[in-house]
Design a protein around this motif. Structure first.
Motif, PDB file in Angstrom:
ATOM      1  N   ARG A   1      -6.535   4.746   2.136  1.00 59.08           N
ATOM      2  CA  ARG A   1      -7.354   4.270   1.016  1.00 59.08           C
ATOM      3  C   ARG A   1      -7.860   2.855   1.314  1.00 59.08           C
TER       4      ARG A   1
ATOM      5  N   VAL B   1      -6.588  11.709  -2.762  1.00 59.26           N
ATOM      6  CA  VAL B   1      -6.666  11.554  -4.218  1.00 59.26           C
ATOM      7  C   VAL B   1      -7.246  12.790  -4.879  1.00 59.26           C
TER       8      VAL B   1
ATOM      9  N   GLU C   1      -6.429   0.605  -4.513  1.00 59.77           N
ATOM     10  CA  GLU C   1      -5.181   1.145  -5.045  1.00 59.77           C
ATOM     11  C   GLU C   1      -4.830   0.345  -6.294  1.00 59.77           C
TER      12      GLU C   1
ATOM     13  N   SER D   1      -3.927  12.522   3.984  1.00 64.83           N
ATOM     14  CA  SER D   1      -4.572  11.303   3.509  1.00 64.83           C
ATOM     15  C   SER D   1      -6.090  11.374   3.564  1.00 64.83           C
TER      16      SER D   1
ATOM     17  N   SER E   1       0.839  -1.190   0.000  1.00 61.17           N
ATOM     18  CA  SER E   1       0.000   0.000   0.000  1.00 61.17           C
ATOM     19  C   SER E   1       0.875   1.240   0.000  1.00 61.17           C
TER      20      SER E   1
ATOM     21  N   VAL F   1     -11.107   2.190  -0.715  1.00 56.74           N
ATOM     22  CA  VAL F   1     -10.788   2.835  -1.988  1.00 56.74           C
ATOM     23  C   VAL F   1      -9.628   2.054  -2.590  1.00 56.74           C
TER      24      VAL F   1
ATOM     25  N   GLY G   1     -16.216   2.331  -1.179  1.00 58.44           N
ATOM     26  CA  GLY G   1     -15.291   3.397  -0.840  1.00 58.44           C
ATOM     27  C   GLY G   1     -15.879   4.787  -0.941  1.00 58.44           C
TER      28      GLY G   1
ATOM     29  N   VAL H   1      -9.325  10.893   0.595  1.00 56.51           N
ATOM     30  CA  VAL H   1      -8.222   9.920   0.685  1.00 56.51           C
ATOM     31  C   VAL H   1      -6.941  10.358  -0.029  1.00 56.51           C
TER      32      VAL H   1
END
Length: 772
Positions: A354, A652, A361, A631, A349, A359, A685, A650
């Motif tokens: 995540r 992203v 990866e 994060s 990870s 969520v 997620g 997250v």
């Protein structure tokens, strides 16, 4: 309050009187210092002196000048083991059947270490020692780790005179959540300025020791040094990881073979030791794609660099002691708290938040991050193939009761007190044996009481008898193990294990219930089968029955019952919380940030944030309230004279809502309202979407949509801070200006959470367990 009896004479005047001073408590002139180094998630086969493929020259030199133990055992989990190391009692006797975040209302599991189980620091403090704790604690009840306390489970409440470190299970190495004594502090520098937590902790240990020795050089110290490495996140300056470029391209299958070969050469495992069987949860390296191999090899390079970097910080402390002339008479005990960790999952990870929020990866995304792994932008962890290799030659890993989870390295060095050097000892030793060993070496009897509290019996057995006689019969002949209702017991060279379900055998029922079927036990003759490679239960049913019955006897003796295999439900178990439940939480600037366990919970519910502020002439800027980290999380702040709200999904994607007009000067209420407009879908997620509206007093000045939010958690290290973004800043918008403190005046910030919250217990349990 009673006073010590006065032994002088008091007359009518000074001339007729005789003064007297109480004698200070002093250790003997030859009493050694004690340094206990506790590594985190370092497996049996990862240190260089145990055959590992990373360089650990400083711990290796301790082994060269002392003794290595090949049969040292822990509880297979962090906090439970640490409680054993400091008390000499079993983890259930310490109410530490698990980490405190999954405590239950039973004596062996409530997370409150009884004060009748005195800590080594409490004992040695009464014997004239300075006592210092540096680094990871994770021994206080989860509900007590905020500014509201209580503090009696913090280091200073358990006999340590000074403390610097972090209270929880893990923290970011570049932006840690630090506590100095009983108060929070900011890191002394930033990642851009070269800050790294492990380096900071080593320097602090040196400082504590030096402060005492310069005033009273004859006073010995007990220093409990726990850097928190190599727990995730695997973060280290790039040059340390780059040293290992290409060193792990052969993959974890071949790595296991190389490690075992080195272990046999070093003598830390017996001749003829076999590798334990193929782990059904681990793919063979040659079945991976080229990109997978490249990524996973880099993840291991980062871990190896992290481990060597940690060893270097241990070396700084050792070098300082040598400069002081103290190393010769310092008893150094170096251990790991459990086997290597599989919490990176099958693919590793780059950001555990995540994973905790379901969520996914992708390999493509993680490949893009590969060059920055180990840096401040990622919270990375290697895949569990490397975990398996790190526990060579054993089965399984951390949390589980096979030797891969419970057998760990231990190195003991005391040049002034142990004649043997560079030798291996194979007698069975457990974490509960460390305290009675230290007390025996110091000539200190376990006290009958500490601070007026009668003490329980020490449950460990001193292993000092092994120092001079490598062939001495072992004295700790029986030991139970239990973690999440998965069990093991050792007795006279035999080990029975109730296994964790493997691979495709795992069912939902396995993860939520407790199996009591004694037929599920495995049996290993570890006196002849060091690695638990051969289950001989079918060949020795009488021996297996004997050990299973012994386990139940020990379980009744040490508060192991009731067995509880509810890995999910244990998280949602009702337990004490800091403060009564309420619908409004009021925060003030200038105070401590609030840890995740104590902060308001806003996920998947309508809520509002109102900041009552005074804007000076010319305007103001800065953070009003921030909750989370890079994060994931949210921040309400003022920039360019506009109220702004940002939601970080997250790490992203960030969603921004900005006010249309300038913030007025003077007293004003700046408010954000989040209206949940849909249902959360944690399995996918996705948290509840919502509409955000911004207000100056009662005038709406902005509106926007947040299409997806965090469904389960802000993250392990996410805190809440008022008036500043205290740690790993939520948004990139002001990351270069951390902590982006508000330049106006904040009277208070009120968070209203009248709406019902949605809880996803299974995923929340995964999040909590990664802190161990």
């Amino acid at each position: 309050m009673s006073q010590q009896e006065f032994h002088g004479r008091i007359g009518r005047t000074y001339d007729e009187s005789e003064p007297w001073w109480p004698e200070p408590t002093r250790a003997s002139e030859t009493a050694p210092n004690v340094l206990m180094v506790v590594l985190d998630d370092v497996g049996f086969g990862q240190l260089g002196c145990y055959g590992g493929l990373a360089d650990t020259p400083n711990i290796d030199r301790l082994a060269e000048n002392g003794l290595q133990y090949s049969n040292f055992h822990t509880t297979a989990l962090c906090s439970p083991t640490r409680s054993c190391l400091l008390t000499g009692r079993n983890h259930h006797s310490n109410a530490m059947g698990g980490i405190t975040e999954i405590s239950t209302g039973f004596p062996g599991y409530n997370g409150h270490i009884p004060h009748e189980n005195g800590f080594l620091s409490e004992v040695l403090g009464q014997q004239g020692y300075s006592t210092f704790a540096v680094g990871k604690w994770h021994l206080a009840p989860a509900e007590s780790m905020s500014g509201a306390g209580p503090y009696d489970g913090w280091p200073l409440g358990r006999g340590f005179e000074r403390y610097y470190g972090f209270l929880g299970g893990d923290t970011d190495q570049y932006t840690p959540s630090l506590v100095y004594d009983n108060h929070q502090v900011d890191p002394p520098a930033t990642a851009a300025e070269g800050y790294h937590l492990t380096e900071d902790l080593a320097q602090r240990a040196i400082e504590f020791i030096g402060d005492a020795k310069q005033v009273d050089p004859d006073k010995p110290f007990f220093t409990y040094f726990c850097p928190g490495a190599c727990h995730a996140p695997h973060q280290v300056p790039r040059e340390w990881a780059d040293k290992y470029a290409g060193e792990f391209d052969m993959g974890w299958d071949e790595a296991r073979e190389r490690i075992l070969e080195r272990q046999i050469e070093l003598g830390v495992v017996p001749e003829g030791t076999e590798l334990s069987p193929q782990n059904p949860d681990v793919r063979r390296w040659d079945t991976l794609s080229d990109d997978e191999q490249r990524l996973y090899a880099r993840m291991m390079e980062v871990f190896a660099g992290f481990l060597e970097h940690t060893d270097a910080q241990v070396g700084k402390v050792l070098d300082y002691l040598e400069e002081l002339g103290e190393l010769e008479n310092t008893l150094v005990v170096t251990v790991s708290d459990n086997g290597a960790s599989a919490e990176g999952g099958p693919t590793g990870s780059v950001d555990e938040n995540r994973f905790f929020n379901n969520v996914p990866e992708s390999l493509e995304d993680n490949l893009e991050a590969m060059d920055e792994l180990g840096g401040p932008n990622y919270f990375n962890h290697y895949p569990w193939g490397w975990t398996w290799a790190g526990n060579t030659p054993f089965q399984r890993w951390k949390r589980e009761t096979h030797r891969g989870g419970a057998s760990d390295p231990m190195v003991v060095s005391w040049p002034a007190g142990i004649d043997a050097a560079g030798e291996i000892r194979s007698q069975f030793v457990h974490a509960i044996d460390v305290v009675p060993t230290v007390l025996e070496l110091l000539g200190v009897a376990a006290p009958d009481e500490i601070r007026g509290i009668a003490q329980s019996p020490i449950e460990g057995t001193s292993f000092a008898y092994t120092f001079d006689d490598p062939d001495a019969p072992e004295r700790h002949t029986s030991q139970y193990f239990e973690m999440f209702a998965y069990r093991a017991v050792y007795h006279d060279g035999w080990r029975a294990v109730h296994p964790w379900p493997l691979g495709d055998e795992i069912t939902a029922e396995d993860l939520s219930t407790t199996s009591l079927a004694d037929s599920d036990w495995e049996l290993y003759h570890v006196a002849e089968d060091f690695s638990e490679a051969h289950d001989v239960a079918a060949d020795h049913p009488e021996k297996l029955l004997e050990l299973v019955q012994l386990w139940w006897t020990e379980a009744g003796k040490y508060d192991v019952l009731p067995l509880d295999g509810r890995s999910v439900q244990r998280f949602v178990e009702e337990r004490p919380e800091p403060g009564r439940p309420r619908e409004q939480y009021v925060y003030y600037p200038g105070g401590q940030y609030v840890p995740v366990n104590a902060a308001v919970k806003v996920l998947n519910r309508s809520h509002s944030i109102t900041a009552d502020v005074t804007i000076p002439e010319g305007g103001a800027e800065g953070t009003l309230l921030a909750h989370g980290s890079r994060s994931g999380g949210y921040s309400l702040y003022v920039e360019d004279d506009r109220l702004r709200y940002v939601y970080n999904y997250v790490g992203v994607e960030e969603y921004d809502v900005v006010a249309e007009t300038r913030v007025p000067e003077g007293e004003v209420s700046l408010r954000m309202e989040f209206e949940a407009t849909g249902e959360a879908d944690p399995a996918e997620g996705k948290g509840a979407p919502g509409t955000v509206r911004l207000y100056y007093d009662d005038e709406q000045v902005g509106e926007g949509t947040i299409p997806r939010t965090l469904p389960i958690t802000m993250g392990l290290t996410a805190g809440l801070s008022c008036g500043r973004d205290a740690l790993s800043t939520v948004t990139a918008a002001y990351r270069e200006r951390v902590p982006f403190a508000f330049t106006g005046d904040i009277a208070r910030v009120t968070v209203d959470v009248s709406g019902d919250a949605f809880v996803h217990p299974e995923a929340e349990m995964d999040r909590i367990m990664a802190q161990e």
